[in-house]
Structures are given as structure tokens and as C-alpha cells.
Design an enzyme around this catalytic site. Structure first.
Site, mmCIF file in Angstrom:
data_model
loop_
_atom_site.group_PDB
_atom_site.id
_atom_site.type_symbol
_atom_site.label_atom_id
_atom_site.label_comp_id
_atom_site.label_asym_id
_atom_site.label_seq_id
_atom_site.Cartn_x
_atom_site.Cartn_y
_atom_site.Cartn_z
ATOM 1 N N LYS A 80 0.860 -1.193 0.000
ATOM 2 C CA LYS A 80 0.000 0.000 0.000
ATOM 3 C C LYS A 80 0.888 1.231 0.000
ATOM 4 O O LYS A 80 1.992 1.222 0.546
ATOM 5 C CB LYS A 80 -0.864 0.020 1.264
ATOM 6 C CG LYS A 80 -2.125 0.820 1.134
ATOM 7 C CD LYS A 80 -3.208 0.020 0.441
ATOM 8 C CE LYS A 80 -4.551 0.670 0.441
ATOM 9 N NZ LYS A 80 -5.607 -0.235 0.001
ATOM 10 N N GLY A 177 -21.019 6.314 4.346
ATOM 11 C CA GLY A 177 -20.164 6.588 3.197
ATOM 12 C C GLY A 177 -20.775 6.056 1.915
ATOM 13 O O GLY A 177 -21.056 4.853 1.804
ATOM 14 N N VAL A 178 -21.033 6.970 0.977
ATOM 15 C CA VAL A 178 -21.552 6.548 -0.332
ATOM 16 C C VAL A 178 -20.625 7.097 -1.412
ATOM 17 O O VAL A 178 -21.021 7.862 -2.281
ATOM 18 C CB VAL A 178 -23.029 6.977 -0.557
ATOM 19 C CG1 VAL A 178 -23.976 5.959 0.023
ATOM 20 C CG2 VAL A 178 -23.315 8.366 0.020
ATOM 21 N N GLY A 179 -19.345 6.712 -1.306
ATOM 22 C CA GLY A 179 -18.341 7.098 -2.303
ATOM 23 C C GLY A 179 -18.312 6.061 -3.416
ATOM 24 O O GLY A 179 -19.344 5.484 -3.787
ATOM 25 N N VAL A 181 -17.245 2.886 -3.766
ATOM 26 C CA VAL A 181 -17.791 1.544 -3.507
ATOM 27 C C VAL A 181 -19.183 1.638 -2.894
ATOM 28 O O VAL A 181 -20.098 0.912 -3.296
ATOM 29 C CB VAL A 181 -16.872 0.742 -2.547
ATOM 30 C CG1 VAL A 181 -17.419 -0.668 -2.343
ATOM 31 C CG2 VAL A 181 -15.445 0.681 -3.078
HETATM 32 P P1 NAD Z 1 -14.259 7.003 -1.472
HETATM 33 O O1 NAD Z 1 -13.321 8.048 -1.011
HETATM 34 O O2 NAD Z 1 -14.735 7.010 -2.879
HETATM 35 O O3 NAD Z 1 -15.562 6.959 -0.541
HETATM 36 C C1 NAD Z 1 -15.516 7.122 0.838
HETATM 37 C C2 NAD Z 1 -16.718 7.988 1.204
HETATM 38 O O4 NAD Z 1 -16.823 8.029 2.639
HETATM 39 C C3 NAD Z 1 -16.587 9.436 0.734
HETATM 40 O O5 NAD Z 1 -17.762 9.809 0.047
HETATM 41 C C4 NAD Z 1 -16.375 10.221 2.030
HETATM 42 O O6 NAD Z 1 -16.902 11.534 1.958
HETATM 43 C C5 NAD Z 1 -17.135 9.366 3.012
HETATM 44 N N1 NAD Z 1 -16.748 9.535 4.422
HETATM 45 C C6 NAD Z 1 -15.526 9.707 4.969
HETATM 46 N N2 NAD Z 1 -15.602 9.774 6.305
HETATM 47 C C7 NAD Z 1 -16.916 9.631 6.612
HETATM 48 C C8 NAD Z 1 -17.641 9.598 7.829
HETATM 49 N N3 NAD Z 1 -17.026 9.718 9.015
HETATM 50 N N4 NAD Z 1 -18.971 9.437 7.787
HETATM 51 C C9 NAD Z 1 -19.619 9.303 6.605
HETATM 52 N N5 NAD Z 1 -18.986 9.326 5.410
HETATM 53 C C10 NAD Z 1 -17.644 9.480 5.418
HETATM 54 O O7 NAD Z 1 -13.542 5.616 -1.133
HETATM 55 P P2 NAD Z 1 -13.911 4.157 -1.648
HETATM 56 O O8 NAD Z 1 -13.003 3.782 -2.750
HETATM 57 O O9 NAD Z 1 -15.384 4.030 -1.824
HETATM 58 O O10 NAD Z 1 -13.454 3.287 -0.391
HETATM 59 C C11 NAD Z 1 -14.204 3.269 0.799
HETATM 60 C C12 NAD Z 1 -13.541 2.340 1.787
HETATM 61 O O11 NAD Z 1 -13.441 1.039 1.224
HETATM 62 C C13 NAD Z 1 -12.117 2.718 2.193
HETATM 63 O O12 NAD Z 1 -11.884 2.336 3.521
HETATM 64 C C14 NAD Z 1 -11.255 1.872 1.272
HETATM 65 O O13 NAD Z 1 -9.966 1.654 1.803
HETATM 66 C C15 NAD Z 1 -12.090 0.610 1.243
HETATM 67 N N6 NAD Z 1 -11.894 -0.230 0.066
HETATM 68 C C16 NAD Z 1 -12.075 0.270 -1.176
HETATM 69 C C17 NAD Z 1 -11.894 -0.550 -2.285
HETATM 70 C C18 NAD Z 1 -12.124 -0.061 -3.688
HETATM 71 O O14 NAD Z 1 -12.222 -0.885 -4.615
HETATM 72 N N7 NAD Z 1 -12.253 1.238 -3.904
HETATM 73 C C19 NAD Z 1 -11.517 -1.889 -2.109
HETATM 74 C C20 NAD Z 1 -11.363 -2.375 -0.817
HETATM 75 C C21 NAD Z 1 -11.554 -1.536 0.268
#
Ligand code: NAD
Length: 362
Positions: A80, A177-179, A181
């Protein structure tokens, strides 16, 4: 700041600190273990309070990737990168410089998207290295969507185990969190007939998700304690601690966020309270499965492999019930057993030397 001591605590192979003053780039690339193959793991940009915090995050996340690869029986290990978000960071140039570093490792480490990285960022990294899951890439597909599909398979197992199965059973899901994933997962859950309540510190994202999916919104500081059947943590790590767990109302916790448990004892406490917990690295492995199959095995489609998360999740829950230990500890045991087996094999057949770096199949 100590580096070698925290590295040796969990047997990390390598840590690279890198900087490029001209473009405001500072970061840490951690490779935890390459016994089973090259280290795969994304790059995250975050405003860390200190360099020590950034190192801790890189070490923790890279180790999580090794466990994720091991429990998913993939031919890769874990790595990472964290980049320190600073006011003088010139993103495009910094990403190109980071790509040069990745390229110099010649396939020992493959990078991808993590928190804070946009498509533009991935494209910039891809200008200087081929060892990156560049998106959009129609052949690779949407990695975040693969992660969400994997979480859904894990959640199916949790629902079956808890005796809540089937379309239309009005399962209420609270999403933190609705980013990238989280939104994909929310769409799948909606299509399965579930009721959603969402929260995001980015209000625009929460609004958009609620409007699109017909869900309710809650303030971010209330979502973990929402009255619901399933809690899906899809933001950042460390959310479940001995302080927060007593207020959790959900019967199932299953989401994509990495490192959800603040401590191993938090997993024990969830088990003690009868909360079905889906170990994060087991159910969020969909993106890694896609990346490993695409880069290392040249597979066009990973959907059949993603479905395997259901059976692994079910096995962990059954073993946890039989042995009366937390699902988190069972997952760790299974991942560590596979790693140990791979190390024994390597030592017997290769005299302990690490496997050669891989070249991407594409
Ligand atoms: P992202 O940044 O697209 O989405 C994260 C979302 O969470 C954002 O919209 C952010 O504003 C929101 N957020 C942050 N802190 C918050 C809180 N305290 N309360 C509510 N919302 C909050 O990230 P992502 O790629 O969707 O990843 C999300 C998580 O999943 C991370 O922990 C990442 O390490 C993990 N993950 C992602 C993947 C992937 O394929 N992208 C794979 C495995 C694990």
C-alpha cells in the site's frame, strides 16, 4: 520516528519513503509480504496529522492487503502507498513522479485507486508506469464496482446465517459513506429490495445517493447507531471500538471499509453481543480479486470468482460459531495458515528466496 521496529512487529518486507520537493510529493510505500506473488495495493491520499500516522496507516493497510490476498487464495501479496496531502502538492506531476517509483520496482508492486484518488490521478500514474490499475479501462472494468459486488456476496452469507434471506424481506441497511464503492453497493442493495438510510461527510454525495435510491439521510455522527438490520461501513477505518459498539443497533455489520475494528478486542466484543461481523478484508476483496486476475492471470471476467466470497464468509461464520471466537479472529487464522503454508512451500522449493517480480499480462 522509528521505522524498523514497527516494520518488524508484523514482519513487513520493505518500506520506501519517497519525496519530490519540486512537486510537493511526500509518501510512504509499504510492501508487507510477497511470498504468494507481487504486492498489490492501492495508493491513498490523506491529510495525516504526522509522518508517524502516515507510516502506521501504510503498514496497517499493506498487511491487510496480504491477509486479503491470502484468504482469497490469490497469487499475490500485500502492499500500500500513502501520499501526504499538503497544500503544495501538485497532483498531476506528483502522480507521475510516484508512477516512476512504481515502475522502478519492476512488478514487485502494483498500485490502484484508494481513498482520495480520482480517474485523473490514475491516468497520471499510468503515464509513467504500467503497473497500475488504470481506470477507466473497459478490459479491467470498474474495480470499485467489483468490490461492491464482493461485499454483496459476503452480505448474502451474513443474511442467510442470521436467518434473514430473500428478496423483499424489507431489510433496513444503514450506509456510512456513499463514495466509489458505497454508491455501487447501495444500488445493488436497492435492487434487492432493501431500505436504505445513508450518511456521508460529503453532503452532496449523501444527497445524490438519497435522491437516486429513494433512501433517507442521517447526520454522519448518527449513522453507526441507526435503528437498522445491517450496518455497512463504507468510509474509513477504526469505526468499531469498545466505546462505539455498545450503541450499535444493527444485527449485521458488513461493508467495504478497510480496518473497521479499532482493536482485535472490538471483534471479540461484537461476537459477545451476537452481532454478525463480516471481516472487512474477506468481503472487500472483490477489487483485489479483479486486479489479480486481470494483471497476473489475464482473466477477462472475475464475476464467478467474486461469488466465492459467499462461501468463504459462510465458512468463517460457521467456524466462529463452533469455536466460540470472533469471526475476525477466524479470518486472521485462515489467512495466516495459508501464508504459513506458502512460506513453507517457498522455503522448501526456492531456498527461501522471494519469487521473481511479475510482468502484467496485459
Ligand atoms: P471514497 O473516497 O470514494 O468513498 C468514501 C466515502 O466516505 C466518501 O464519500 C467520504 O466523503 C465518506 N466519508 C468519509 N468519512 C466519513 C464519515 N465519518 N462518515 C460518513 N462518510 C464518510 O472511497 P472508496 O473507494 O469508496 O473506499 C471506501 C472504503 O473502502 C475505504 O476504507 C477503502 O480503503 C475501502 N476499500 C475500497 C476498495 C475499492 O475498490 N475502492 C476496495 C477495498 C476496500
Amino acid at each position: 520516528m522509528n521505522i524498523l521496529e514497527p516494520m518488524s512487529a508484523h514482519d513487513h518486507e520493505q518500506v520506501i519513503a519517497f519525496q519530490n520537493r519540486a512537486v510537493g510529493l511526500r509518501g510512504i510505500l509499504a510492501i508487507h509480504d510477497t511470498t504468494c506473488g507481487p504486492a498489490l495495493g492501492g495508493v491513498r491520499i490523506w491529510r495525516y496529522a504526522s509522518e508517524a500516522d502516515a507510516l502506521t496507516d501504510a503498514l496497517r493497510l499493506s498487511r491487510g492487503m496480504t491477509y486479503k490476498a491470502a484468504i482469497s487464495e490469490l497469487p499475490c501479496g500485500g502492499g500500500k502507498t500513502v501520499i501526504l496531502l499538503r497544500d503544495d502538492l501538485q497532483r498531476a506531476e506528483a502522480f507521475e513522479a510516484f508512477g516512476q517509483l512504481v515502475e522502478s520496482l519492476r512488478g514487485r508492486y502494483f498500485t490502484a485507486r484508494d481513498v482520495g484518488i480520482t480517474d485523473d490521478g490514475l491516468q497520471a500514474i499510468a503515464r509513467t508506469t504500467k503497473y497500475v490499475a488504470k481506470e477507466p479501462d473497459p478490459a479491467l472494468g470498474d474495480v470499485s464496482e467489483h468490490t461492491a459486488i464482493g461485499v454483496w456476496h459476503g452480505l448474502r452469507a451474513c443474511l442467510e446465517f442470521a436467518g434473514i434471506a430473500g428478496k423483499g424481506s424489507r431489510v433496513r441497511v444503514a450506509m456510512q459513506g456513499v463514495g466509489s464503492v458505497g454508491l455501487h453497493l447501495a444500488r445493488i442493495l436497492k435492487s434487492e429490495g432493501m431500505e436504505l438510510v445513508v450518511a456521508d461527510v460529503n453532503a452532496a454525495r449523501a444527497n445524490q445517493a438519497a435522491a437516486e435510491l429513494g433512501g433517507r439521510m442521517l447526520p454522519p455522527d448518527e449513522i453507526l447507531f441507526a435503528d437498522c438490520d445491517v450496518l455497512a461501513p463504507c468510509a474509513l477505518g477504526g469505526v468499531f471500538s469498545l466505546e462505539t459498539i455498545p450503541r450499535v443497533q444493527a444485527g449485521i455489520i458488513c461493508g467495504c471499509a478497510n480496518n473497521q475494528l479499532a482493536t482485535p478486542e472490538a471483534g471479540d466484543e461484537l461476537a459477545r453481543r451476537g452481532i454478525v461481523y463480516a471481516p472487512d478484508y474477506l468481503v472487500n476483496a472483490g477489487g483485489l480479486i479483479r486486479g489479480a486476475e486481470y494483471f497476473l492471470l489475464g482473466r477477462a471476467d472475475s464475476l464467478p470468482s467474486l461469488a466465492g466470497i459467499h462461501n468463504r464468509m459462510m465458512r468463517v461464520l460457521q467456524l466462529a460459531q463452533e469455536r466460540r471466537v470472533s469471526a475476525a479472529r477466524i479470518a486472521d487464522e485462515l489467512a495466516e495458515a495459508r501464508l504459513k503454508q506458502a512460506k513453507t512451500y517457498r522455503d522448501l522449493h526456492w531456498g527461501g528466496s522471494p519469487p521473481a517480480a511479475s510482468r502484467p499480462k496485459t
